[in-house]
Design a protein around this motif. Structure first.
Motif, PDB file in Angstrom:
ATOM      1  N   LEU A 352      -1.236   9.604  -4.739  1.00 41.00           N
ATOM      2  CA  LEU A 352      -2.244   9.049  -4.548  1.00 41.00           C
ATOM      3  C   LEU A 352      -2.883   8.374  -5.834  1.00 41.00           C
ATOM      4  O   LEU A 352      -3.897   7.722  -5.677  1.00 41.00           O
ATOM      5  CB  LEU A 352      -3.443  10.418  -4.457  1.00 41.00           C
ATOM      6  N   LEU A 353      -2.449   8.534  -6.991  1.00 42.62           N
ATOM      7  CA  LEU A 353      -2.929   7.900  -8.283  1.00 42.62           C
ATOM      8  C   LEU A 353      -2.546   6.507  -8.122  1.00 42.62           C
ATOM      9  O   LEU A 353      -3.399   5.719  -8.857  1.00 42.62           O
ATOM     10  CB  LEU A 353      -2.386   8.892  -9.214  1.00 42.62           C
ATOM     11  N   VAL A 354      -1.183   6.434  -7.862  1.00 48.84           N
ATOM     12  CA  VAL A 354      -0.809   4.729  -8.017  1.00 48.84           C
ATOM     13  C   VAL A 354      -0.620   4.059  -6.623  1.00 48.84           C
ATOM     14  O   VAL A 354      -0.409   2.871  -6.665  1.00 48.84           O
ATOM     15  CB  VAL A 354       0.231   4.722  -8.971  1.00 48.84           C
ATOM     16  N   GLY A 355      -0.059   4.741  -5.698  1.00 50.92           N
ATOM     17  CA  GLY A 355       0.359   4.257  -4.369  1.00 50.92           C
ATOM     18  C   GLY A 355      -0.801   3.360  -3.804  1.00 50.92           C
ATOM     19  O   GLY A 355      -0.462   2.117  -3.356  1.00 50.92           O
ATOM     20  N   PRO A 356      -2.125   3.436  -3.524  1.00 46.10           N
ATOM     21  CA  PRO A 356      -2.891   2.598  -3.092  1.00 46.10           C
ATOM     22  C   PRO A 356      -3.053   1.409  -3.777  1.00 46.10           C
ATOM     23  O   PRO A 356      -3.193   0.267  -3.281  1.00 46.10           O
ATOM     24  CB  PRO A 356      -4.154   3.263  -2.872  1.00 46.10           C
ATOM     25  N   LEU A 357      -2.904   1.502  -5.352  1.00 43.29           N
ATOM     26  CA  LEU A 357      -3.100   0.426  -6.075  1.00 43.29           C
ATOM     27  C   LEU A 357      -1.799  -0.597  -6.024  1.00 43.29           C
ATOM     28  O   LEU A 357      -2.321  -1.829  -5.945  1.00 43.29           O
ATOM     29  CB  LEU A 357      -3.186   0.804  -7.433  1.00 43.29           C
ATOM     30  N   LEU A 358      -0.737   0.041  -5.963  1.00 44.76           N
ATOM     31  CA  LEU A 358       0.602  -0.862  -5.833  1.00 44.76           C
ATOM     32  C   LEU A 358       0.480  -1.540  -4.548  1.00 44.76           C
ATOM     33  O   LEU A 358       0.763  -2.560  -4.415  1.00 44.76           O
ATOM     34  CB  LEU A 358       1.748   0.235  -5.718  1.00 44.76           C
ATOM     35  N   SER A 359      -0.168  -0.784  -3.350  1.00 46.23           N
ATOM     36  CA  SER A 359      -0.418  -1.448  -1.983  1.00 46.23           C
ATOM     37  C   SER A 359      -1.128  -2.649  -2.014  1.00 46.23           C
ATOM     38  O   SER A 359      -0.898  -3.631  -1.451  1.00 46.23           O
ATOM     39  CB  SER A 359      -0.819  -0.407  -0.982  1.00 46.23           C
ATOM     40  N   LEU A 360      -2.252  -2.573  -2.879  1.00 48.76           N
ATOM     41  CA  LEU A 360      -3.239  -3.932  -2.774  1.00 48.76           C
ATOM     42  C   LEU A 360      -2.479  -4.962  -3.667  1.00 48.76           C
ATOM     43  O   LEU A 360      -2.545  -6.024  -3.304  1.00 48.76           O
ATOM     44  CB  LEU A 360      -4.335  -3.376  -3.923  1.00 48.76           C
ATOM     45  N   ASN A 361      -1.635  -4.548  -4.574  1.00 49.32           N
ATOM     46  CA  ASN A 361      -0.925  -5.602  -5.405  1.00 49.32           C
ATOM     47  C   ASN A 361       0.202  -6.274  -4.616  1.00 49.32           C
ATOM     48  O   ASN A 361       0.785  -7.266  -5.062  1.00 49.32           O
ATOM     49  CB  ASN A 361      -0.074  -5.005  -6.655  1.00 49.32           C
ATOM     50  N   LEU A 362       0.591  -5.926  -3.330  1.00 48.77           N
ATOM     51  CA  LEU A 362       1.378  -6.484  -2.564  1.00 48.77           C
ATOM     52  C   LEU A 362       1.313  -7.725  -2.076  1.00 48.77           C
ATOM     53  O   LEU A 362       2.180  -8.767  -1.818  1.00 48.77           O
ATOM     54  CB  LEU A 362       2.077  -5.835  -1.259  1.00 48.77           C
ATOM     55  N   SER A 363      -0.012  -8.243  -1.974  1.00 46.28           N
ATOM     56  CA  SER A 363      -0.644  -9.676  -1.914  1.00 46.28           C
ATOM     57  C   SER A 363      -0.112 -10.643  -2.646  1.00 46.28           C
ATOM     58  O   SER A 363      -0.150 -10.356  -3.983  1.00 46.28           O
ATOM     59  CB  SER A 363      -2.028  -9.562  -1.424  1.00 46.28           C
ATOM     60  N   ASP A 364       0.220 -11.708  -2.393  1.00 43.70           N
ATOM     61  CA  ASP A 364       0.597 -13.051  -3.377  1.00 43.70           C
ATOM     62  C   ASP A 364      -0.907 -13.315  -3.710  1.00 43.70           C
ATOM     63  O   ASP A 364      -0.909 -14.234  -4.674  1.00 43.70           O
ATOM     64  CB  ASP A 364       1.472 -13.952  -2.608  1.00 43.70           C
ATOM     65  N   ASP A 365      -1.949 -13.262  -3.236  1.00 47.46           N
ATOM     66  CA  ASP A 365      -3.232 -13.755  -3.506  1.00 47.46           C
ATOM     67  C   ASP A 365      -3.891 -13.058  -4.386  1.00 47.46           C
ATOM     68  O   ASP A 365      -4.546 -11.983  -4.043  1.00 47.46           O
ATOM     69  CB  ASP A 365      -4.318 -14.000  -2.179  1.00 47.46           C
ATOM     70  N   LYS A 366      -3.395 -13.231  -5.820  1.00 45.13           N
ATOM     71  CA  LYS A 366      -3.854 -12.428  -6.852  1.00 45.13           C
ATOM     72  C   LYS A 366      -5.790 -12.248  -7.029  1.00 45.13           C
ATOM     73  O   LYS A 366      -6.006 -11.306  -7.357  1.00 45.13           O
ATOM     74  CB  LYS A 366      -3.307 -12.706  -8.164  1.00 45.13           C
ATOM     75  N   ARG A 367      -6.090 -13.373  -6.767  1.00 46.11           N
ATOM     76  CA  ARG A 367      -7.612 -13.381  -6.811  1.00 46.11           C
ATOM     77  C   ARG A 367      -8.269 -12.583  -5.819  1.00 46.11           C
ATOM     78  O   ARG A 367      -9.217 -11.823  -5.966  1.00 46.11           O
ATOM     79  CB  ARG A 367      -8.109 -14.674  -6.571  1.00 46.11           C
ATOM     80  N   ALA A 368      -7.695 -12.477  -4.420  1.00 44.84           N
ATOM     81  CA  ALA A 368      -8.198 -11.495  -3.530  1.00 44.84           C
ATOM     82  C   ALA A 368      -7.924 -10.226  -3.835  1.00 44.84           C
ATOM     83  O   ALA A 368      -8.614  -9.018  -3.730  1.00 44.84           O
ATOM     84  CB  ALA A 368      -7.518 -12.014  -2.114  1.00 44.84           C
ATOM     85  N   VAL A 369      -6.752  -9.934  -4.505  1.00 48.35           N
ATOM     86  CA  VAL A 369      -6.330  -8.614  -5.022  1.00 48.35           C
ATOM     87  C   VAL A 369      -7.470  -8.103  -5.956  1.00 48.35           C
ATOM     88  O   VAL A 369      -7.767  -6.882  -5.908  1.00 48.35           O
ATOM     89  CB  VAL A 369      -4.938  -8.473  -5.639  1.00 48.35           C
ATOM     90  N   ALA A 370      -7.666  -8.899  -6.868  1.00 41.85           N
ATOM     91  CA  ALA A 370      -8.837  -8.611  -7.916  1.00 41.85           C
ATOM     92  C   ALA A 370     -10.097  -8.246  -7.406  1.00 41.85           C
ATOM     93  O   ALA A 370     -10.671  -7.120  -7.690  1.00 41.85           O
ATOM     94  CB  ALA A 370      -8.752  -9.470  -8.885  1.00 41.85           C
ATOM     95  N   MET A 371     -10.370  -9.169  -6.447  1.00 43.69           N
ATOM     96  CA  MET A 371     -11.694  -8.796  -5.736  1.00 43.69           C
ATOM     97  C   MET A 371     -11.679  -7.268  -5.071  1.00 43.69           C
ATOM     98  O   MET A 371     -12.836  -6.981  -4.845  1.00 43.69           O
ATOM     99  CB  MET A 371     -12.006 -10.050  -4.672  1.00 43.69           C
ATOM    100  N   ASN A 372     -10.599  -7.255  -4.101  1.00 45.56           N
ATOM    101  CA  ASN A 372     -10.813  -6.224  -3.431  1.00 45.56           C
ATOM    102  C   ASN A 372     -10.738  -5.103  -4.196  1.00 45.56           C
ATOM    103  O   ASN A 372     -11.402  -3.966  -3.874  1.00 45.56           O
ATOM    104  CB  ASN A 372      -9.208  -6.165  -2.649  1.00 45.56           C
ATOM    105  N   LYS A 373     -10.285  -4.683  -5.458  1.00 48.19           N
ATOM    106  CA  LYS A 373     -10.080  -3.922  -6.481  1.00 48.19           C
ATOM    107  C   LYS A 373     -11.746  -3.652  -6.891  1.00 48.19           C
ATOM    108  O   LYS A 373     -12.232  -2.602  -6.959  1.00 48.19           O
ATOM    109  CB  LYS A 373      -9.283  -3.879  -7.574  1.00 48.19           C
TER     110      LYS A 373
END
Length: 456
Positions: A352-373
């Motif tokens: 739970l500490l890193v799993g969801p964050l690694l899942s967010l990073n799977l996207s190639d659209d890094k701007r979208a990843v940053a905004m989602n976080k």
């Protein structure tokens, strides 16, 4: 585990990429007890002899059905077939520490024919193979005339100064298109230790890397007991001569604090393009994990790190450092500038500490990843700063058209966070609506949000 046991504990599956194949090019398996083994062996040899374009990968191992008997003529015939074949791209030759093995005379008979091949792209040897350096020799035209060769892997071999100098000559003067090199689980016959523990032998290896006229893309060095200061010298060599290296495998080596300091300098170097780093079973503790996490704060290339079977504690300070690396929640700016590149840590990805964050990073659209976080952890702050006009943009950023930027579970979390804020601050979401008769009604956005369904 003593040195002799460790030498016999070689993972032969490492070179399992080459195998007997079926007509579609996928691996075909054979049962040693199957009555059809002889026909399968004949079929494979016939297809090789007929230069079947669908048969591109071959693995010679004593458990394979077409493994020749202990007969030099049969081995020479097999080498002759391989030498004349123009479609074999991947060849693995695996000897064995126990059971039936390839004799030195068998090897020489095989190599006599193999040296005429010009189609092999990926060549893998797993020892012991005492006759190998009769084939791996500068006078053998295979190394200069086979311009297709891009990968060479040497595993479980016994090497001395003569053998390492021979490799130096071949790699620096013959194999001009080589981009992938592996020298793994190798033993120094001069110092009676692993390659990484013999400073003289390892220096020849580093000199080989330094004198190549192009950068490697992949370097495999697992199981060589490489510690500090050898690792520090390796890092300096990579930074200077191989900045385009993409994959580095240091699995099953010794990584103390100073070795991790050296690795951290590699990860901080903006000119290095490393995307995959394997540190499986390297004795990395929490202090080392802290070093590596800090080094990755501004790294935009590394996507995969394998930290399996190390000495740090999942959930401890080292693991928390990686959580902060992936999403620093102290402020919107820190969250937005966190690491959005790292996709895998090789261990407890469901934690739970890193799993969801690694899942967010799977996207190639890094701007979208940053905004989602930012939306996930700072939605209330965003609304307070920008106001309700931001709400439609936030909805769009986690909408159906953004499924590839954010996994479904993460989208549910974001929408749930938005719903919670709307429910807890209803006054912010009320507006006045005038109808055709001039009457005014106070409408509430939450009335619509209450009807939303979140699917599990």
């Amino acid at each position: 585990m003593d040195d002799h046991s460790r030498r016999q504990h070689i993972d032969y599956s490492y070179h399992s990429g080459g195998s007997s194949l079926n007509d579609e090019g996928s691996a075909a398996s054979y049962d040693d007890d199957d009555d059809d083994d002889s026909s399968s062996s004949g079929d494979i040899l016939l297809r090789l002899e007929q230069n079947d374009p669908h048969l591109t990968n071959i693995c010679l191992h004593h458990q394979d059905p077409y493994f020749p008997e202990n007969n030099d003529i049969e081995w020479f015939f097999l080498g002759h077939i391989l030498g004349n074949n123009t479609h074999i791209a991947d060849l693995s030759i695996l000897n064995s520490f126990d059971g039936e093995a390839i004799s030195t005379t068998n090897e020489r008979a095989l190599y006599a024919g193999l040296e005429h091949n010009r189609s092999i792209q990926n060549l893998h040897f797993t020892g012991p193979l005492p006759g190998l350096f009769g084939f791996v020799h500068p006078s053998n035209q295979f190394w200069e005339e086979n311009t297709n060769l891009v990968q060479l892997d040497l595993n479980g071999l016994e090497l001395g100064r003569r053998e390492m100098n021979t490799l130096y000559s071949i790699i620096t003067t013959k194999t001009k298109n080589l981009i992938s090199f592996g020298i793994t689980h190798c033993w120094s016959i001069d110092a009676d230790c692993f390659l990484g523990e013999d400073d003289g032998l390892f220096s020849i290896f580093l000199r080989t890397l330094s004198n190549m006229d192009h950068s490697l893309k992949r370097l495999e060095l697992q199981g060589n007991t490489i510690g500090f200061p050898s690792l520090n010298k390796l890092v300096r060599t990579i930074r200077r001569w191989h900045p385009d290296l993409e994959e580095l495998n240091l699995q099953d080596n010794i990584m103390g604090y100073f070795s991790c300091c050296a690795l951290a300098s590699l990860l901080r170097d903006p000119t290095v393009r490393l995307s995959c780093l394997d540190l499986w079973s390297c004795s990395i503790n929490d202090d080392c994990a802290l070093l590596l996490a800090d080094a990755l704060r501004h790294n935009n290339s590394l996507q995969f790190v394998n930290l399996r079977d190390n000495n740090f504690t999942v959930g401890g300070i080292g693991w928390k450092a990686f959580s902060t690396l992936l999403c620093n929640k102290t402020s919107i700016v820190e969250t937005f500038s966190s690491n959005h590149t790292l996709k895998c840590l090789g261990v407890s990805d469901d934690d739970l500490l890193v799993g969801p964050l690694l899942s967010l990073n799977l996207s190639d659209d890094k701007r979208a990843v940053a905004m989602n976080k930012v939306v996930k952890f700072h939605l209330g702050e965003l609304l307070a700063i920008v106001g309700l006009k931001l709400l439609p943009n936030i909805m769009t950023s986690v909408g159906a058209n953004q499924k590839h930027s954010c996994h479904e579970s993460c989208r549910r979390d974001l929408l749930s966070a938005m719903f919670s804020i709307v429910r807890n601050t209803p006054a912010l979401f009320q507006y006045v609506n005038s109808n055709e008769e001039g009457n005014q009604d106070v409408l509430d956005i939450t009335d619509g949000l209450e009807k939303m369904t979140f699917h599990s």
